[in-house]
Design a protein around this motif. Structure first.
Motif, PDB file in Angstrom:
ATOM      1  N   LYS A  82      -0.250   4.392  -1.059  1.00 16.41           N
ATOM      2  CA  LYS A  82      -1.066   5.609  -1.216  1.00 16.41           C
ATOM      3  C   LYS A  82      -0.461   6.735  -0.370  1.00 16.41           C
ATOM      4  CE  LYS A  82      -4.501   3.783   2.002  1.00 16.41           C
ATOM      5  NZ  LYS A  82      -5.210   4.634   2.909  1.00 16.41           N
ATOM      6  N   TYR A  96       2.856   6.841   2.209  1.00 15.33           N
ATOM      7  CA  TYR A  96       2.789   7.328   3.588  1.00 15.33           C
ATOM      8  C   TYR A  96       3.856   8.412   3.818  1.00 15.33           C
ATOM      9  CZ  TYR A  96      -0.209   3.274   4.768  1.00 15.33           C
ATOM     10  OH  TYR A  96      -1.213   2.340   4.823  1.00 15.33           O
ATOM     11  N   ARG A 127      -2.431  -6.761   2.191  1.00 15.90           N
ATOM     12  CA  ARG A 127      -2.206  -5.353   1.849  1.00 15.90           C
ATOM     13  C   ARG A 127      -1.446  -4.630   2.971  1.00 15.90           C
ATOM     14  NH1 ARG A 127      -7.766  -5.807   1.102  1.00 15.90           N
ATOM     15  NH2 ARG A 127      -8.005  -4.359   2.861  1.00 15.90           N
ATOM     16  N   PRO A 128      -0.137  -4.839   3.059  1.00 19.34           N
ATOM     17  CA  PRO A 128       0.611  -4.149   4.111  1.00 19.34           C
ATOM     18  C   PRO A 128       0.831  -2.688   3.774  1.00 19.34           C
ATOM     19  CG  PRO A 128       2.101  -5.418   2.743  1.00 19.34           C
ATOM     20  CD  PRO A 128       0.712  -5.711   2.250  1.00 19.34           C
ATOM     21  N   GLY A 129       0.599  -1.824   4.760  1.00 14.34           N
ATOM     22  CA  GLY A 129       0.914  -0.400   4.612  1.00 14.34           C
ATOM     23  C   GLY A 129       1.957  -0.026   5.641  1.00 14.34           C
ATOM     24  N   ILE A 130       1.496   0.345   6.837  1.00 14.49           N
ATOM     25  CA  ILE A 130       2.386   0.938   7.847  1.00 14.49           C
ATOM     26  C   ILE A 130       3.575   0.032   8.204  1.00 14.49           C
ATOM     27  CG2 ILE A 130       1.133   0.117   9.915  1.00 14.49           C
ATOM     28  CD1 ILE A 130       2.374   3.725   9.461  1.00 14.49           C
ATOM     29  N   LYS A 184     -15.304  -4.847  -3.864  1.00 13.54           N
ATOM     30  CA  LYS A 184     -15.044  -4.551  -2.453  1.00 13.54           C
ATOM     31  C   LYS A 184     -16.304  -4.816  -1.646  1.00 13.54           C
ATOM     32  CE  LYS A 184     -13.018  -1.756   0.842  1.00 13.54           C
ATOM     33  NZ  LYS A 184     -11.778  -1.074   1.061  1.00 13.54           N
ATOM     34  N   ARG A 224     -17.713   1.875   5.361  1.00 12.34           N
ATOM     35  CA  ARG A 224     -17.096   2.900   4.521  1.00 12.34           C
ATOM     36  C   ARG A 224     -17.395   2.569   3.063  1.00 12.34           C
ATOM     37  NH1 ARG A 224     -10.679   3.960   5.481  1.00 12.34           N
ATOM     38  NH2 ARG A 224     -10.539   2.110   4.190  1.00 12.34           N
ATOM     39  N   SER A 273      -4.799  -6.011   6.251  1.00 11.80           N
ATOM     40  CA  SER A 273      -3.772  -4.968   6.252  1.00 11.80           C
ATOM     41  C   SER A 273      -2.903  -5.206   7.493  1.00 11.80           C
ATOM     42  CB  SER A 273      -4.405  -3.586   6.190  1.00 11.80           C
ATOM     43  OG  SER A 273      -5.336  -3.431   7.212  1.00 11.80           O
ATOM     44  N   SER A 274      -2.057  -4.236   7.832  1.00 10.93           N
ATOM     45  CA  SER A 274      -0.935  -4.541   8.744  1.00 10.93           C
ATOM     46  C   SER A 274      -1.293  -5.341  10.003  1.00 10.93           C
ATOM     47  CB  SER A 274      -0.222  -3.256   9.142  1.00 10.93           C
ATOM     48  OG  SER A 274       0.428  -2.727   8.013  1.00 10.93           O
ATOM     49  N   VAL A 299       0.862  -1.181   0.000  1.00 10.95           N
ATOM     50  CA  VAL A 299       0.000   0.000   0.000  1.00 10.95           C
ATOM     51  C   VAL A 299       0.904   1.240   0.000  1.00 10.95           C
ATOM     52  CG1 VAL A 299      -1.838   1.227   1.213  1.00 10.95           C
ATOM     53  CG2 VAL A 299      -1.840  -1.274   1.135  1.00 10.95           C
ATOM     54  N   HIS A 327     -12.000  -4.802   4.224  1.00  7.26           N
ATOM     55  CA  HIS A 327     -11.039  -4.112   5.094  1.00  7.26           C
ATOM     56  C   HIS A 327     -11.540  -4.181   6.534  1.00  7.26           C
ATOM     57  CE1 HIS A 327      -7.722  -1.465   5.860  1.00  7.26           C
ATOM     58  NE2 HIS A 327      -8.455  -0.430   6.202  1.00  7.26           N
ATOM     59  N   TYR A 345       0.804   7.124  11.310  1.00  7.54           N
ATOM     60  CA  TYR A 345       0.347   7.382   9.939  1.00  7.54           C
ATOM     61  C   TYR A 345       0.222   8.893   9.700  1.00  7.54           C
ATOM     62  CZ  TYR A 345      -1.726   2.577  10.201  1.00  7.54           C
ATOM     63  OH  TYR A 345      -1.962   1.244  10.370  1.00  7.54           O
ATOM     64  N   LEU A 404      -7.708   1.662  -4.470  1.00  5.26           N
ATOM     65  CA  LEU A 404      -8.584   1.320  -3.344  1.00  5.26           C
ATOM     66  C   LEU A 404      -9.739   2.306  -3.173  1.00  5.26           C
ATOM     67  CD1 LEU A 404      -5.774   0.500  -0.763  1.00  5.26           C
ATOM     68  CD2 LEU A 404      -7.199  -1.163  -1.959  1.00  5.26           C
TER      69      LEU A 404
HETATM   70  C1  PLP Z   1      -8.256  -0.634   2.036  1.00  2.00           C
HETATM   71  C2  PLP Z   1      -6.929  -0.528   2.722  1.00  2.00           C
HETATM   72  N1  PLP Z   1      -6.109  -1.581   2.726  1.00  2.00           N
HETATM   73  C3  PLP Z   1      -4.901  -1.545   3.340  1.00  2.00           C
HETATM   74  C4  PLP Z   1      -4.470  -0.414   4.000  1.00  2.00           C
HETATM   75  C5  PLP Z   1      -3.139  -0.426   4.701  1.00  2.00           C
HETATM   76  O1  PLP Z   1      -3.329  -0.289   6.080  1.00  2.00           O
HETATM   77  P1  PLP Z   1      -2.127  -0.410   7.098  1.00  2.00           P
HETATM   78  O2  PLP Z   1      -1.250   0.762   6.845  1.00  2.00           O
HETATM   79  O3  PLP Z   1      -2.746  -0.361   8.448  1.00  2.00           O
HETATM   80  O4  PLP Z   1      -1.440  -1.697   6.789  1.00  2.00           O
HETATM   81  C6  PLP Z   1      -5.298   0.708   4.016  1.00  2.00           C
HETATM   82  C7  PLP Z   1      -4.834   1.911   4.717  1.00  2.00           C
HETATM   83  O5  PLP Z   1      -5.492   2.834   5.062  1.00  2.00           O
HETATM   84  C8  PLP Z   1      -6.561   0.658   3.362  1.00  2.00           C
HETATM   85  O6  PLP Z   1      -7.388   1.711   3.380  1.00  2.00           O
END
Ligand code: PLP
Length: 369
Positions: free
Chosen positions: A35, A39, A218-221, A126, A133, A202-203, A33, A162, A353, A81
């Motif tokens: 976006k 970050y 879907r890893p982000g943070i 989705k 949301r 996600s994370s 992720v 999510h 974040y 997303l």
């Molecule tokens: C739909 C979706 N997937 C994955 C993520 C990644 O989240 P995280 O940073 O907590 O891993 C986000 C982050 O906002 C998200 O909106």
């Protein structure tokens, strides 16, 4: 004097990607992720390095972000997303960007637009399983998918959802969402007569729940090194971003001197006050007034007085030896000390974040390769 700057260590990013990769099921794809400009770290350099480290999928919030990535990474899978406007369908098709279907009407409009180009648009459905949301509401999703599946122009290849809350002490919240997702995914696969590319975690879910790795995560943070470190988590990652500034000026001052707007701090003893060219306009939040710490000469030094728009004052102590041009660390490490975004977040009553994405985008990012 130069403005503050950001250093992003892409070698640590690679280690983070490998740490995640090494912990998850071998068949699971990493959907990184990236976006909000990864970050705040810089989407293109981050995605390029993650791709070199084996990531094949990238997710963003907006089509514009996907197009920027596509120019740099012609072969990877790109997923948006957020809700792509159906009037942008030609761009999706031309640049092979996969949208999510956020509502039934959205899916129908995307299908109609794709038909006008005589093409099939690949999309992931989705499901809103409890976040409230985006997505097809889980109670009505099977009927909606049945109708969408009949729609020429839409090629449903994936399904996602999510989590609103992942807390090991309260497993039922995420568990209920996961159960809803699995049940809808099974119905959809039966209906379509083929398997879908399913992604859910996600994370936090990735860190705690092996069973939900599915086809993709879907890893982000955690890519950026935050959120890990508890002992029941599957792996650990490290921060990749440091924020630094030069000391602009140092002044030896007497005891009792008020510092900054409204003199909210008075020096308690004769000391040295260093000024740094960073302030709330750069993303160093004003709530850090008289609360934050900055590293100078390997020591934690308090931010004194109010954070102003472009400057902060730091008490570096008496006879500090600190001079103009020395490097101060706002986020990162120096000597044996560190100040990471989670510490700032705690002081600012927010999450890392927001600290990371709040660093002004015009501040120069330097990449360590
Ligand atoms: C739909 C979706 N997937 C994955 C993520 C990644 O989240 P995280 O940073 O907590 O891993 C986000 C982050 O906002 C998200 O909106």
């Amino acid at each position: 004097m130069k403005r503050s700057w950001i250093e992003v260590d892409l070698n640590i990013l690679q280690e983070n990607v490998q740490a995640i990769r090494g912990a998850i099921s071998p068949g699971t794809e990493l959907i990184c992720v990236v976006k909000a400009n990864a970050y705040g770290h810089g989407a293109v350099p981050v995605a390029q390095r993650a791709a070199q480290a084996g990531a094949n999928w990238f997710a963003v919030a907006y089509l514009e972000e996907a197009l920027k990535l596509r120019a740099a990474l012609p072969a990877v899978n790109l997923l948006v997303l957020g809700v792509v406007d159906p009037s942008d369908t030609e761009l999706l098709l031309e640049h092979k960007v996969i949208p999510i279907v956020a509502t039934e009407e959205h899916g129908m409009a995307l299908a109609l637009a794709a038909r006008k180009f005589g093409r099939d648009l690949e999309a992931h459905i989705k499901i809103d399983t409890g976040m409230g949301r985006l997505g097809l509401p889980w109670e009505r999703a099977p009927d909606m998918i049945r109708r969408l599946a009949k729609e020429p122009g839409l090629n449903i290849t994936g399904m996602c959802s999510h989590f609103a809350k992942v807390e090991p002490a309260e497993p039922e919240a995420a568990g209920t969402q996961a159960d809803r997702f699995f049940s809808i995914a099974k119905e959809a696969e039966d209906l379509l007569g083929r398997r879908l590319f399913k992604h859910l975690s996600s994370s936090r879910a990735i860190l705690y729940q092996k069973d939900w790795d599915l086809n993709g995560i879907r890893p982000g943070i955690i890519l950026y090194g935050y959120g890990t470190g508890k002992k029941d988590m599957r792996f650990r990652t490290r921060p990749i971003l440091q924020w630094k500034a030069f000391v602009m000026q140092v002044r030896s001052v007497p005891a009792g001197l008020p510092i900054g707007y409204y003199g909210t701090y008075k020096t308690r003893q004769p000391t040295d006050i260093a000024t740094l060219a960073v302030g709330y306009a750069d993303g160093y939040l004003r709530i850090l007034s008289n609360k934050g710490y900055v590293l100078v000469h390997g020591r934690r030094c308090p931010v004194v007085g109010r954070v102003s728009m472009n400057w902060i004052a730091v008490d570096v102590g008496p006879d500090s030896g600190v001079k103009r041009g020395d490097v101060a660390v706002l986020i990162g490490e120096q000597g044996n000390e560190s100040v990471w975004a989670n510490e700032l977040a705690q002081k600012c009553i927010t999450i890392p974040y927001e600290i990371l994405t709040g660093i002004d985008s015009s501040i120069r990012r330097q990449y360590i390769y």
